[in-house]
Design a protein around this motif. Structure first.
Motif, mmCIF file in Angstrom:
data_model
loop_
_atom_site.group_PDB
_atom_site.id
_atom_site.type_symbol
_atom_site.label_atom_id
_atom_site.label_comp_id
_atom_site.label_asym_id
_atom_site.label_seq_id
_atom_site.Cartn_x
_atom_site.Cartn_y
_atom_site.Cartn_z
ATOM 1 N N UNK A 21 0.831 -1.201 0.000
ATOM 2 C CA UNK A 21 0.000 0.000 0.000
ATOM 3 C C UNK A 21 0.866 1.252 0.000
ATOM 4 N N UNK A 22 1.917 1.252 0.838
ATOM 5 C CA UNK A 22 2.808 2.413 0.895
ATOM 6 C C UNK A 22 3.541 2.618 -0.422
ATOM 7 N N UNK A 23 3.982 1.509 -1.033
ATOM 8 C CA UNK A 23 4.730 1.604 -2.289
ATOM 9 C C UNK A 23 3.847 2.121 -3.415
ATOM 10 N N UNK A 24 2.550 1.822 -3.367
ATOM 11 C CA UNK A 24 1.641 2.183 -4.451
ATOM 12 C C UNK A 24 0.820 3.426 -4.132
ATOM 13 N N UNK A 25 1.177 4.112 -3.051
ATOM 14 C CA UNK A 25 0.518 5.369 -2.693
ATOM 15 C C UNK A 25 1.510 6.504 -2.852
ATOM 16 N N UNK A 26 1.155 7.491 -3.641
ATOM 17 C CA UNK A 26 2.058 8.607 -3.892
ATOM 18 C C UNK A 26 1.945 9.651 -2.782
ATOM 19 N N UNK A 27 3.106 10.106 -2.345
ATOM 20 C CA UNK A 27 3.189 11.250 -1.445
ATOM 21 C C UNK A 27 3.927 12.353 -2.205
ATOM 22 N N UNK A 28 3.692 13.594 -1.820
ATOM 23 C CA UNK A 28 4.205 14.700 -2.633
ATOM 24 C C UNK A 28 4.891 15.755 -1.787
ATOM 25 N N UNK A 29 5.903 16.376 -2.409
ATOM 26 C CA UNK A 29 6.441 17.631 -1.895
ATOM 27 C C UNK A 29 5.691 18.734 -2.621
ATOM 28 N N UNK A 30 4.910 19.543 -1.916
ATOM 29 C CA UNK A 30 4.127 20.585 -2.586
ATOM 30 C C UNK A 30 5.023 21.673 -3.158
ATOM 31 N N UNK A 31 4.520 22.350 -4.159
ATOM 32 C CA UNK A 31 5.240 23.471 -4.755
ATOM 33 C C UNK A 31 4.491 24.760 -4.419
ATOM 34 N N UNK A 32 5.123 25.904 -4.588
ATOM 35 C CA UNK A 32 4.417 27.172 -4.348
ATOM 36 C C UNK A 32 3.496 27.560 -5.491
ATOM 37 N N UNK A 56 0.251 23.933 -10.580
ATOM 38 C CA UNK A 56 1.154 22.801 -10.751
ATOM 39 C C UNK A 56 0.754 21.660 -9.812
ATOM 40 N N UNK A 57 0.447 21.994 -8.566
ATOM 41 C CA UNK A 57 0.034 20.980 -7.593
ATOM 42 C C UNK A 57 -1.251 20.290 -8.029
ATOM 43 N N UNK A 58 -2.165 21.080 -8.574
ATOM 44 C CA UNK A 58 -3.444 20.523 -9.005
ATOM 45 C C UNK A 58 -3.268 19.580 -10.192
ATOM 46 N N UNK A 59 -2.450 19.974 -11.145
ATOM 47 C CA UNK A 59 -2.237 19.163 -12.347
ATOM 48 C C UNK A 59 -1.542 17.852 -12.012
ATOM 49 N N UNK A 60 -0.555 17.905 -11.120
ATOM 50 C CA UNK A 60 0.244 16.714 -10.806
ATOM 51 C C UNK A 60 -0.362 15.856 -9.704
ATOM 52 N N UNK A 61 -1.387 16.370 -9.043
ATOM 53 C CA UNK A 61 -2.003 15.599 -7.967
ATOM 54 C C UNK A 61 -1.436 15.914 -6.600
ATOM 55 N N UNK A 62 -0.498 16.875 -6.532
ATOM 56 C CA UNK A 62 0.040 17.235 -5.228
ATOM 57 C C UNK A 62 1.377 17.936 -5.258
ATOM 58 N N UNK A 63 2.094 17.859 -6.381
ATOM 59 C CA UNK A 63 3.405 18.503 -6.466
ATOM 60 C C UNK A 63 4.455 17.569 -7.041
ATOM 61 N N UNK A 64 5.594 17.448 -6.360
ATOM 62 C CA UNK A 64 6.686 16.578 -6.790
ATOM 63 C C UNK A 64 6.575 15.254 -6.034
ATOM 64 N N UNK A 65 6.408 14.131 -6.720
ATOM 65 C CA UNK A 65 6.255 12.836 -6.029
ATOM 66 C C UNK A 65 7.486 12.480 -5.203
ATOM 67 N N UNK A 66 7.272 12.072 -3.973
ATOM 68 C CA UNK A 66 8.358 11.661 -3.086
ATOM 69 C C UNK A 66 8.892 10.297 -3.538
ATOM 70 N N UNK A 67 10.216 10.195 -3.632
ATOM 71 C CA UNK A 67 10.827 8.927 -3.996
ATOM 72 C C UNK A 67 10.833 8.632 -5.479
ATOM 73 N N UNK A 68 10.541 9.647 -6.293
ATOM 74 C CA UNK A 68 10.489 9.456 -7.739
ATOM 75 C C UNK A 68 11.369 10.483 -8.445
ATOM 76 N N UNK A 69 11.603 10.227 -9.725
ATOM 77 C CA UNK A 69 12.434 11.113 -10.527
ATOM 78 C C UNK A 69 11.578 11.775 -11.600
ATOM 79 N N UNK A 70 11.794 13.083 -11.805
ATOM 80 C CA UNK A 70 11.073 13.813 -12.837
ATOM 81 C C UNK A 70 12.023 14.710 -13.602
ATOM 82 N N UNK A 71 11.491 15.415 -14.586
ATOM 83 C CA UNK A 71 12.327 16.258 -15.427
ATOM 84 C C UNK A 71 11.613 17.562 -15.747
ATOM 85 N N UNK A 72 12.339 18.668 -15.628
ATOM 86 C CA UNK A 72 11.865 19.968 -16.080
ATOM 87 C C UNK A 72 12.529 20.252 -17.423
#
Length: 237
Positions: free
Chosen positions: A52-63, A67-83
């Motif tokens: 459950x923990x592995x398949x539940x996303x947690x986020x670092x919110x952005x200001x 952006x938070x609304x589109x992504x579901x919360x901000x930057x996903x914790x424990x994941x890699x993204x690209x700007x």
């Protein structure tokens, strides 16, 4: 005359008659033993907290509320993204603002910044975004005198991995990916360059850091330039 059922068809018939609850219990036991023996995360999210923990996303919110609304919360914790964006489109500023925002929300929030372009003014970042420099570590890949790459991408990759393995780092930013060149390539002449050597390094790096970051709960943002014109910056036809 009715056809005689084969052994496979008989086994399938037996499986269909087995109650669902019993089948689920059998699988629960199987995956529980598998997880205990090998340490892998396996099972149903309704039974296994690890799944459950592995398949539940947690986020670092952005200001940035949108952006938070589109992504579901901000930057996903424990994941890699690209700007990805064109030059001077705000990629670096956005990443710095996200770090500063989370430092204000969490007094234990620590960030690691990999700088390969000398495009960040640390005092301006502090004044503009409220960046806490005591919780902001930076690795520069260039020699301050020559402005040339002083460390190969291999050394930087190893430094990131070792830092994340050593202690809790919440956020890692690479600015930017295209400047992380393997050291052997920086010493070659243009005609001696090896095809796709940087792409192969990137593949090796991500293969190692993705599972590590997921385990440690570290987020990474890679800043990359968006180019549509292969002749950009060149003179002539």
């Amino acid at each position: 005359m009715a056809r005689k059922k084969t052994s496979i068809e008989e086994d399938v018939t037996k499986e269909k008659k087995e109650p669902l609850a019993k089948r689920l219990q059998t699988l629960d036991t199987l995956f529980e033993e598998m997880s205990a023996e090998s340490g892998i995360v396996a099972g149903r999210p309704t039974v296994s907290k690890a799944v459950k923990n592995r398949m539940t996303f947690h986020y670092y919110p952005t200001p940035l509320p949108q952006f938070n609304e589109i992504t579901g919360g901000g930057i996903p914790v424990g994941h890699m993204g690209m700007f990805v964006g064109t030059e001077d489109s705000g990629k670096t500023s956005t990443a710095l603002s996200i770090i500063a925002h989370n430092q204000k929300l969490d007094p234990d929030f620590v960030a690691l910044w990999i700088e390969s372009e000398d495009s960040i003014d640390i005092q301006k970042a502090k004044d503009l975004f409220g960046l806490d420099l005591d919780r902001f570590y930076c690795i520069s890949t260039t020699d301050p005198k020559t402005k040339k790459q002083a460390f190969g991408a291999e050394a930087i990759g190893n430094a990131i991995i070792k830092a994340v393995q050593t202690t809790k780092i919440n956020f890692v930013v690479i600015n930017s990916l295209k400047m992380l060149v393997p050291m052997a390539e920086t010493k070659k002449l243009l005609e001696e360059d090896t095809m796709a050597v940087q792409a192969r390094f990137n593949a090796k790096l991500t293969k190692k850091i993705i599972p590590l970051f997921a385990q440690r709960g570290t987020s990474m943002i890679i800043i990359q330039h968006y180019t549509t014109n292969m002749n950009a910056g060149m003179y002539g036809n």
